[in-house]
Design a protein around this motif. Structure first.
Motif, PDB file in Angstrom:
ATOM      1  N   SER A  49      50.107  97.403 -42.152  1.00 35.37           N
ATOM      2  CA  SER A  49      49.522  98.634 -41.614  1.00 35.37           C
ATOM      3  C   SER A  49      48.087  98.381 -41.193  1.00 35.37           C
ATOM      4  O   SER A  49      47.315  97.735 -41.901  1.00 35.37           O
ATOM      5  CB  SER A  49      49.567  99.746 -42.661  1.00 35.37           C
ATOM      6  N   GLY A  50      47.728  98.874 -39.991  1.00 35.12           N
ATOM      7  CA  GLY A  50      46.382  98.676 -39.479  1.00 35.12           C
ATOM      8  C   GLY A  50      46.184  97.386 -38.717  1.00 35.12           C
ATOM      9  O   GLY A  50      45.068  97.076 -38.294  1.00 35.12           O
ATOM     10  N   SER A  51      47.260  96.636 -38.491  1.00 35.09           N
ATOM     11  CA  SER A  51      47.137  95.351 -37.793  1.00 35.09           C
ATOM     12  C   SER A  51      46.998  95.512 -36.284  1.00 35.09           C
ATOM     13  O   SER A  51      46.645  94.561 -35.584  1.00 35.09           O
ATOM     14  CB  SER A  51      48.351  94.465 -38.098  1.00 35.09           C
ATOM     15  N   GLY A  52      47.305  96.706 -35.768  1.00 37.82           N
ATOM     16  CA  GLY A  52      47.180  96.945 -34.331  1.00 37.82           C
ATOM     17  C   GLY A  52      48.488  96.970 -33.583  1.00 37.82           C
ATOM     18  O   GLY A  52      48.520  97.177 -32.369  1.00 37.82           O
ATOM     19  N   LYS A  53      49.605  96.807 -34.297  1.00 40.88           N
ATOM     20  CA  LYS A  53      50.887  96.691 -33.605  1.00 40.88           C
ATOM     21  C   LYS A  53      51.301  97.987 -32.904  1.00 40.88           C
ATOM     22  O   LYS A  53      51.833  97.950 -31.785  1.00 40.88           O
ATOM     23  CB  LYS A  53      51.980  96.200 -34.561  1.00 40.88           C
ATOM     24  N   SER A  54      51.077  99.138 -33.508  1.00 42.78           N
ATOM     25  CA  SER A  54      51.452 100.404 -32.863  1.00 42.78           C
ATOM     26  C   SER A  54      50.528 100.723 -31.690  1.00 42.78           C
ATOM     27  O   SER A  54      50.974 101.275 -30.671  1.00 42.78           O
ATOM     28  CB  SER A  54      51.450 101.551 -33.875  1.00 42.78           C
ATOM     29  N   THR A  55      49.248 100.380 -31.818  1.00 46.34           N
ATOM     30  CA  THR A  55      48.327 100.557 -30.684  1.00 46.34           C
ATOM     31  C   THR A  55      48.789  99.715 -29.510  1.00 46.34           C
ATOM     32  O   THR A  55      48.825 100.190 -28.360  1.00 46.34           O
ATOM     33  CB  THR A  55      46.899 100.163 -31.086  1.00 46.34           C
ATOM     34  N   LEU A  56      49.156  98.480 -29.764  1.00 49.33           N
ATOM     35  CA  LEU A  56      49.656  97.605 -28.707  1.00 49.33           C
ATOM     36  C   LEU A  56      50.903  98.197 -28.069  1.00 49.33           C
ATOM     37  O   LEU A  56      51.026  98.242 -26.835  1.00 49.33           O
ATOM     38  CB  LEU A  56      49.947  96.211 -29.270  1.00 49.33           C
ATOM     39  N   LEU A  57      51.836  98.673 -28.876  1.00 52.63           N
ATOM     40  CA  LEU A  57      53.063  99.255 -28.353  1.00 52.63           C
ATOM     41  C   LEU A  57      52.760 100.435 -27.426  1.00 52.63           C
ATOM     42  O   LEU A  57      53.345 100.555 -26.341  1.00 52.63           O
ATOM     43  CB  LEU A  57      53.963  99.715 -29.499  1.00 52.63           C
TER      44      LEU A  57
END
Length: 266
Positions: A49-57
């Protein structure tokens, strides 16, 4: 269920991110990301969580304009477009025709006050379908494909279980036969037995329809079952990527090693 073993070989990418970054104020959520996705390929993005994966998506899916870089998409009829240099109207049209988005919570991807059939059928109407009988017939076909009793076509989504709501959301996204589907933690809110059934269904549909997919997940088992390739993110950066089995069975980066050994709770 056996994991996908290799990535499809294609000459031209469907989706390209070049030097993609997004900042929220002084916080960099994703930093200088480069990727290519080919037709029929499934790319998994993992990290805690907080790694940036959803922002990237969300940047890839046209939901969140990047602070820097570009997202290129190969359309059916217009060639390659930069998602953030075309109009919002054109981007919305592409999101109804060329790609779909499956949310973690089906409530975010369904219209609660219309029937199951209407949830599927209205996406067809958005691309020009007008014949009520044909729309209803296609909706019934897709309810069958996602293993929902067609006798429930007029039921509201709130009367469905969580797993059925998620399958309905998948039908809603796939009815227009998109070439790409984005999935944000599609099984995270479901219990283990329901997850297994949904994952099996997703694998079948992705393979049968030859649809490309980008799936964000914190669950490495989900990534192994669905993804041809894997990107591992930490603090907004990609720290490792490659074929899924290679990354998970022989991780090179210390962070990936911790993820693979379940030391980190992603």
């Amino acid at each position: 269920m056996m994991p996908f073993q290799s990535s499809p070989l294609q000459s031209s990418p469907l989706l390209v991110a070049e030097n993609l970054s997004h900042r929220f104020g002084d916080f960099t959520a994703c930093d200088n990301i480069n990727l290519q996705l080919y037709p029929g390929e499934v790319l998994g993005i993992v990290g805690e969580s907080g790694s940036g994966k959803s922002t990237l998506l969300n940047c890839l899916a046209g939901h969140l304009a990047p602070s820097a870089g570009q997202v290129l998409f190969s359309t059916r009829h217009e060639g390659v477009v930069d998602l953030y240099r075309i109009s919002e109207a054109r981007r919305r049209l592409l999101s109804r025709t060329d790609w779909g988005f499956v949310h973690q919570s089906a409530r975010d991807g369904l219209r609660a006050n219309v029937s199951a059939g209407a949830n599927v059928g209205e996406r067809l109407m958005a691309v020009g379908a007008r014949h009520y009988g044909q729309i209803r017939e296609e909706a019934m076909h897709w309810l069958e494909r996602v293993e929902i009793d067609t006798g429930r076509i007029d039921d509201l989504p709130r009367n469905f279980s969580g797993g059925m709501q998620q399958r309905l959301q998948i039908a809603r996204n796939l009815v227009t036969r998109p070439r790409l589907i984005f999935m944000d933690e599609p099984t995270a809110s479901l219990d283990v037995s329901v997850q297994a059934r949904l994952l099996d269904l997703l694998r079948q549909l992705v393979s049968q329809l030859h649809v490309a997919a980008v799936i964000v997940t914190h669950d490495l088992a989900v990534a192994r079952l669905l993804a041809h390739r894997l990107m591992v993110m930490r603090q907004g950066q990609v720290v490792e990527q490659g074929l899924t089995d290679q990354v998970l069975d022989d991780p090179q980066h210390p962070y990936t090693q911790l993820l693979a050994s379940s030391v980190l709770q992603a």
